[in-house]
Design a protein around this motif. Sequence first.
Motif, mmCIF file in Angstrom:
data_model
loop_
_atom_site.group_PDB
_atom_site.id
_atom_site.type_symbol
_atom_site.label_atom_id
_atom_site.label_comp_id
_atom_site.label_asym_id
_atom_site.label_seq_id
_atom_site.Cartn_x
_atom_site.Cartn_y
_atom_site.Cartn_z
ATOM 1 N N TRP A 4 -10.633 -4.150 -0.673
ATOM 2 C CA TRP A 4 -10.461 -2.884 -0.674
ATOM 3 C C TRP A 4 -9.478 -2.116 -1.546
ATOM 4 C CZ3 TRP A 4 -5.721 -0.004 -0.515
ATOM 5 C CH2 TRP A 4 -5.861 1.529 -0.462
ATOM 6 N N ARG A 39 -15.729 -5.763 7.693
ATOM 7 C CA ARG A 39 -15.401 -4.527 7.054
ATOM 8 C C ARG A 39 -14.410 -4.612 5.788
ATOM 9 N NH1 ARG A 39 -15.607 -3.841 12.429
ATOM 10 N NH2 ARG A 39 -16.811 -2.452 13.558
ATOM 11 N N ARG A 40 -14.781 -5.281 5.059
ATOM 12 C CA ARG A 40 -13.890 -5.714 3.900
ATOM 13 C C ARG A 40 -13.432 -4.345 2.929
ATOM 14 N NH1 ARG A 40 -17.697 -9.264 3.718
ATOM 15 N NH2 ARG A 40 -18.612 -8.539 1.888
ATOM 16 N N HIS A 41 -14.525 -3.375 3.149
ATOM 17 C CA HIS A 41 -14.527 -2.371 2.128
ATOM 18 C C HIS A 41 -13.781 -1.166 2.629
ATOM 19 C CE1 HIS A 41 -16.406 -4.741 -0.614
ATOM 20 N NE2 HIS A 41 -17.673 -4.690 -0.079
ATOM 21 N N ALA A 42 -13.598 -1.053 4.104
ATOM 22 C CA ALA A 42 -12.698 -0.336 4.772
ATOM 23 C C ALA A 42 -11.286 -0.532 4.410
ATOM 24 C CB ALA A 42 -13.049 -0.084 6.124
ATOM 25 N N PRO A 43 -10.482 0.530 4.562
ATOM 26 C CA PRO A 43 -8.892 0.326 4.376
ATOM 27 C C PRO A 43 -8.663 -0.622 5.561
ATOM 28 C CG PRO A 43 -9.344 2.772 4.246
ATOM 29 C CD PRO A 43 -10.606 1.879 4.616
ATOM 30 N N PRO A 44 -7.544 -1.635 5.100
ATOM 31 C CA PRO A 44 -7.319 -2.804 6.010
ATOM 32 C C PRO A 44 -7.006 -2.216 7.412
ATOM 33 C CG PRO A 44 -6.434 -3.257 3.704
ATOM 34 C CD PRO A 44 -7.129 -1.820 3.969
ATOM 35 N N PRO A 102 -9.504 -9.107 2.636
ATOM 36 C CA PRO A 102 -9.875 -7.781 2.995
ATOM 37 C C PRO A 102 -8.946 -6.772 2.286
ATOM 38 C CG PRO A 102 -9.840 -8.981 5.052
ATOM 39 C CD PRO A 102 -8.994 -9.594 4.063
ATOM 40 N N SER A 103 -7.734 -6.690 2.084
ATOM 41 C CA SER A 103 -6.689 -5.942 1.341
ATOM 42 C C SER A 103 -7.092 -6.010 0.079
ATOM 43 C CB SER A 103 -5.595 -6.192 1.701
ATOM 44 O OG SER A 103 -5.013 -6.231 3.068
ATOM 45 N N ARG A 161 0.872 -1.310 -0.077
ATOM 46 C CA ARG A 161 -0.088 -0.109 -0.037
ATOM 47 C C ARG A 161 0.825 1.173 0.020
ATOM 48 N NH1 ARG A 161 -3.324 0.699 4.449
ATOM 49 N NH2 ARG A 161 -2.602 -1.386 5.721
ATOM 50 N N GLU A 210 -12.124 -2.061 -4.789
ATOM 51 C CA GLU A 210 -13.029 -0.910 -4.594
ATOM 52 C C GLU A 210 -12.297 0.356 -4.986
ATOM 53 O OE1 GLU A 210 -15.910 0.919 -1.148
ATOM 54 O OE2 GLU A 210 -15.703 -1.173 -1.273
ATOM 55 N N PHE A 211 -11.044 0.611 -4.359
ATOM 56 C CA PHE A 211 -10.098 1.857 -4.457
ATOM 57 C C PHE A 211 -9.907 2.113 -5.945
ATOM 58 C CE2 PHE A 211 -6.069 3.957 -4.993
ATOM 59 C CZ PHE A 211 -6.234 5.217 -4.188
#
Length: 632
Positions: free
Chosen positions: A189, A530-535, A185-186, A159, A192-193
Motif C-alpha cells: 500500500w 486487498r493488498r492495494h487498499a489501505p491496511p 500488505p502495508s 502511517r 502504491e501511495f
Amino acid sequence: MPLLSFNQVDFSVGGPLLLDKASFSIERGERICVIGRNGAGKSTLLRLIEGEAVPDDGQIVREDGLRVARMRQEVPAGLAGSVFDVVADGAGDLGHALAEYHRVSHAEQVDAAALARLHERIDAVQGWTLESRIEGLLQRLALDGDAAFDALSGGSKRRVMLAQALLGEPDILLLDEPTNHLDIPSIAWLQEFLAGYAGCIVFVTHDRAFLRALATRILEIDRGQVSSWPGDYENYLRRQEERAHAEAQANAEFDRRLAQEEVWIRQGIKARRTRNEGRVRALEAMRRERAQRREKEGQARLRVAEAGASGKRVLRAMEAGKRYDGRWVIQPFDFTLMRGDRVGIVGRNGAGKSTLLRLLLAQEKPDAGSVEHGSGLEIAYFDQQRATLREDWNALDNVAEGSEYVEIGGRRQHVLGYLQDFLFSPERARAPITRLSGGERNRLLLARLFARPSNLLVMDEPTNDLDVETLELLEEQLAAYSGTVLLVSHDRAFLDAVVTGTLAINDAGEVEEFVGGYSDWERQGGGLGRRHAPPAQASAAAGAESKPAATLPASTPERRKLSYKEQRELEQLPSRIETLETELATLQATMSEPQFFRQSGERIAETQARLQALQGELETAYQRWEALESGG
C-alpha cells in the motif's frame, strides 16, 4: 532550478569523513533512493537535507521557501494522545490549538466556553483549512483520528508519522527505512501511495522490491563519496559493477607505477647521481595519494557451522492449532517439513506468524493436535526480539561465551577473526553491546547463530537493519546451506531468493501451504488480500467476512491434464534449470576476475554472447516450467 544543491559538502562525526566533497542536486518530482553500507552516512545525509545538521565545510543551497519533512526510522518515544493530536502536532502552535479543539469538541461533556475561545483563536489565523487537510490525510491513510496513538500497532504508528510529515505539504519528503516493521500488505500500500505522490521523495531502504518499484535515481554513499546514478536500480547495479572493475584496474596500475618508483629511489649511489628532483617530488605525491586512499570496506563473509544431517522428516504437524482467550490464533492444520526444505512464513502483522514458529518448534504447546520432531535435530534460532543477546556482555562475549575459538566448517578460528568476517573491528567487538547500531546487532546475532552447529535454521525477521550487500550474502549462504530453513519475513525479494515453499496465515488464522516463494504464491492466487487498499480498511473488510477467500480466483480455469511427453518435460525441467544456473554462475564468476579483460576482444565477445544466450535459455525454461505447472 534545483530544489536543493550540495556543493563540496564535508561532514564527519570523528574519524574519516562521512561525506567528502559531496556535490549533487535534487530536482522536483524525483524519487531518489540513498544507498550504502550500514554506517556509511545515509541517515546523516537526510539530516543535512532537512537542516537538522549543518556541514563542516561546503554549502547547501535551498530554494526560497523550500519545505522539507522527514519521517524518521524509529517512532519517537513518549508520543501520546489521539491520532488527530499526533498528526496536528506537526503544524506547531496552530496544530496544538486544533488538537485541543478536536479533544474538547469530542468530549462527553463539551466545555462551551473553552470551545468558543479555541474557535476564535483558530478563526483569527484562518486555521480551518489546516483542519480540513488533517481530516483529508486521515481519510487517505485510513486512520481513525479518535483512536489512541499508543494503542496502535507499529505499522499503524508509522502511517500516523507519515501523515504528520505530509501535513506541511513538503516539497521534499524524507523517509528513513519506511518499510521497517510493516507487513507485506502495508508495504504494498505504501509503495502504491508514494508512486502517486506529486512531491519529491528522498528515501533510505533495504527492501529491494520497494526500491525497484519507486526509485528514479540512486544516490550512493561509498567511503565518503556521493555518486549519482540516473535511472532505476537495475541500471545502477550494472554501472556499479563496471565502475568497481575500472576502479580496481586503476588502483592496480597506480600501485604498479608506485612500486617501480620505490625501486628506483632505492637503487643507491648510481641512481642518486642522475636523480631527477621533479621525479622525487612526484614520488612523494604518489605516496601521499596512496596513504589517503580509502579502501572499500571489507565484505562480510557469512559461513554457517553445520551439524550432521537430521532425519529425513524434520517435523510434522498433525491437526495442530493454538488458541488464546477462546479464539483460534492458529486453526488446526497439517504440515510436514522435510530435510533440505526452505520454507517462508507470511501473513499480516498480528496474524500469528511468530506463534506458528514457536508451535512448530514445540516452544508452544498446541491446544489441538500434535507436533512431532524428527531425529538428530540441531536447531539454531534467530529471535526477532534479539532476546538471545546479553546486554551485559560485549560482542566478543556474546559469540565466544568464554572461549577463544569457534569451529566453522571443521576449521578452528579465533573469535576476533571470525567477528571480522562479520565486519566487526577488534574495537567494536570489545565495545559494550549498548553502543551497537541496529544493523550491527543484527550482524552480531547472525555471527552468534552461525557459530552454533545446526541442521535446522529458524529465523524470525532476519533482514531488519541489514544493508543490501549483507542481505545478498545472507541469501547466498542460506541457498548453500545443506540443512533445513524455516523463516518469517516481510521482505519479498528475500523470500523469492531463499525459500522453496510458503506457509501463509490469513486473518482467520488458517494456514495454507504453497510451492515457491512470495511471487510464486501470488501467481498461484495467494496474497494477503486487498493488498492495494489501505491496511486498516483491508483488515476491517477481512474481519467482516464469514469465510476466507478461496485459494484461487473463481475465474481460474480448470487445470488441463498433461500429456505423457509434457509430464516428462516437466520432470526434467528442474535439472535443466539447475544446469543452466550452474553454468551461468560459473561464467559470471569468470567474467568478474580481473584477468578476464586481458584476453582478446574476440574471446571476451564470445563469452558475453554465451552469457546472454544462457540468460535467455534460463528465462525460457522458467516460463515453460511455470506454464506446465499451471496446466499449460
